[in-house]
Design a protein around this motif. Structure first.
Motif, PDB file in Angstrom:
ATOM      1  N   MET A  26       0.865  -0.873  -0.272  1.00 51.07           N
ATOM      2  CA  MET A  26      -0.503  -0.188  -0.218  1.00 51.07           C
ATOM      3  C   MET A  26       0.489   1.232  -0.102  1.00 51.07           C
ATOM      4  SD  MET A  26      -2.829   0.397  -0.151  1.00 51.07           S
ATOM      5  CE  MET A  26      -4.011   2.697   0.036  1.00 51.07           C
ATOM      6  N   ARG A  27       1.931   1.734   0.905  1.00 51.45           N
ATOM      7  CA  ARG A  27       3.055   2.578   0.663  1.00 51.45           C
ATOM      8  C   ARG A  27       3.194   2.559  -0.413  1.00 51.45           C
ATOM      9  NH1 ARG A  27       6.531   3.199   5.866  1.00 51.45           N
ATOM     10  NH2 ARG A  27       7.886   3.008   3.735  1.00 51.45           N
ATOM     11  N   LYS A  28       3.314   1.658  -1.458  1.00 52.34           N
ATOM     12  CA  LYS A  28       4.182   1.655  -2.985  1.00 52.34           C
ATOM     13  C   LYS A  28       2.994   2.525  -3.367  1.00 52.34           C
ATOM     14  CE  LYS A  28       3.520  -2.337  -4.486  1.00 52.34           C
ATOM     15  NZ  LYS A  28       4.157  -3.808  -5.494  1.00 52.34           N
ATOM     16  N   GLY A  68       2.274  10.517  -5.064  1.00 52.47           N
ATOM     17  CA  GLY A  68       2.905  11.602  -4.411  1.00 52.47           C
ATOM     18  C   GLY A  68       3.817  11.887  -5.734  1.00 52.47           C
ATOM     19  N   ALA A  69       4.894  10.752  -5.978  1.00 58.01           N
ATOM     20  CA  ALA A  69       5.598  11.192  -6.931  1.00 58.01           C
ATOM     21  C   ALA A  69       5.058  11.549  -8.685  1.00 58.01           C
ATOM     22  CB  ALA A  69       5.886   9.855  -7.568  1.00 58.01           C
ATOM     23  N   ILE A  70       3.728  11.805  -8.571  1.00 55.39           N
ATOM     24  CA  ILE A  70       2.756  11.884  -9.363  1.00 55.39           C
ATOM     25  C   ILE A  70       2.314  13.386  -9.602  1.00 55.39           C
ATOM     26  CG2 ILE A  70       0.880  11.504 -11.424  1.00 55.39           C
ATOM     27  CD1 ILE A  70       1.341   8.523 -10.909  1.00 55.39           C
ATOM     28  N   ALA A 112      11.411   5.760  -3.615  1.00 55.12           N
ATOM     29  CA  ALA A 112      10.996   5.250  -2.431  1.00 55.12           C
ATOM     30  C   ALA A 112       9.811   4.392  -2.848  1.00 55.12           C
ATOM     31  CB  ALA A 112      10.382   6.356  -1.490  1.00 55.12           C
ATOM     32  N   VAL A 113       9.190   3.976  -3.867  1.00 51.70           N
ATOM     33  CA  VAL A 113       8.512   3.732  -4.617  1.00 51.70           C
ATOM     34  C   VAL A 113       9.359   2.478  -4.845  1.00 51.70           C
ATOM     35  CG1 VAL A 113       7.053   2.800  -6.336  1.00 51.70           C
ATOM     36  CG2 VAL A 113       6.587   5.113  -5.630  1.00 51.70           C
ATOM     37  N   GLU A 124      10.586  -0.171  -1.967  1.00 55.69           N
ATOM     38  CA  GLU A 124       8.790  -0.649  -1.594  1.00 55.69           C
ATOM     39  C   GLU A 124       9.056  -2.182  -2.507  1.00 55.69           C
ATOM     40  OE1 GLU A 124       7.288  -0.598   1.036  1.00 55.69           O
ATOM     41  OE2 GLU A 124       8.502   1.302   2.155  1.00 55.69           O
ATOM     42  N   GLY A 125       9.917  -2.175  -3.426  1.00 52.69           N
ATOM     43  CA  GLY A 125       9.950  -3.013  -3.948  1.00 52.69           C
ATOM     44  C   GLY A 125       8.797  -3.539  -5.265  1.00 52.69           C
ATOM     45  N   ALA A 126       8.221  -1.491  -6.128  1.00 47.42           N
ATOM     46  CA  ALA A 126       7.951  -1.955  -7.768  1.00 47.42           C
ATOM     47  C   ALA A 126       9.174  -2.478  -8.436  1.00 47.42           C
ATOM     48  CB  ALA A 126       7.163  -0.360  -7.465  1.00 47.42           C
ATOM     49  N   PRO A 127       8.567  -2.380 -10.042  1.00 46.36           N
ATOM     50  CA  PRO A 127       9.594  -2.954 -10.257  1.00 46.36           C
ATOM     51  C   PRO A 127       9.670  -1.812 -11.240  1.00 46.36           C
ATOM     52  CG  PRO A 127       8.334  -5.268 -11.089  1.00 46.36           C
ATOM     53  CD  PRO A 127       7.468  -3.554  -9.294  1.00 46.36           C
ATOM     54  N   ILE A 128      10.567  -1.206 -12.097  1.00 48.93           N
ATOM     55  CA  ILE A 128      11.115  -0.575 -13.165  1.00 48.93           C
ATOM     56  C   ILE A 128      10.529   0.423 -13.232  1.00 48.93           C
ATOM     57  CG2 ILE A 128      12.769  -1.174 -13.461  1.00 48.93           C
ATOM     58  CD1 ILE A 128      12.877   2.490 -12.491  1.00 48.93           C
ATOM     59  N   GLY A 129      10.081  -1.216 -14.168  1.00 51.24           N
ATOM     60  CA  GLY A 129       9.359  -0.604 -16.005  1.00 51.24           C
ATOM     61  C   GLY A 129       7.907  -0.524 -15.506  1.00 51.24           C
TER      62      GLY A 129
END
Length: 117
Positions: free
Chosen positions: A1-3, A9-11, A47-48, A51-56
């Protein structure tokens, strides 16, 4: 959820920085908001990824959302054009990002299985 919160926030900060860039054409003081927006946006994007989100996936959603929101808000704030062709382009970009996300979800179980071996 945090990611996902970090991604929002990034957007928001990237779109704010980009709109401030447009506003800086009329008043150069907006350049400060441009710098802040982009620096904070990249901080959230990092930070995303932590948190483990794939870069793509993260970059695709960030970029596509930024393009779409910037185009719509530029229309509202600066009376810039927003045509049917532009809307179609945004829909195509969003579809591409969705395909990347779906492909990433399918690849994750295979990757976990490969790592276990």
């Amino acid at each position: 959820m945090r990611k996902w919160l970090f991604l929002v926030g990034a957007i928001v900060f990237e779109v704010s920085g980009t709109l401030a860039l447009r506003a800086s054409l009329d008043n150069s003081l907006w350049v400060v908001a441009v710098a802040i927006g982009y620096v904070v946006s990249f901080g959230f994007l990092a930070a995303v990824l932590r948190e483990g989100a794939p870069i793509g996936v993260a970059y695709g959603i960030w970029g596509a959302s930024g393009v779409a929101l910037t185009a719509v808000l530029a229309r509202v704030l600066f009376d810039e054009p927003f045509t049917t062709v532009m809307g179609l382009g945004i829909a195509i970009v969003a579809s591409g990002v969705l395909l990347v996300e779906v492909g990433s979800q399918k690849a994750q179980p295979r990757e976990r299985e490969r790592v276990r071996r």
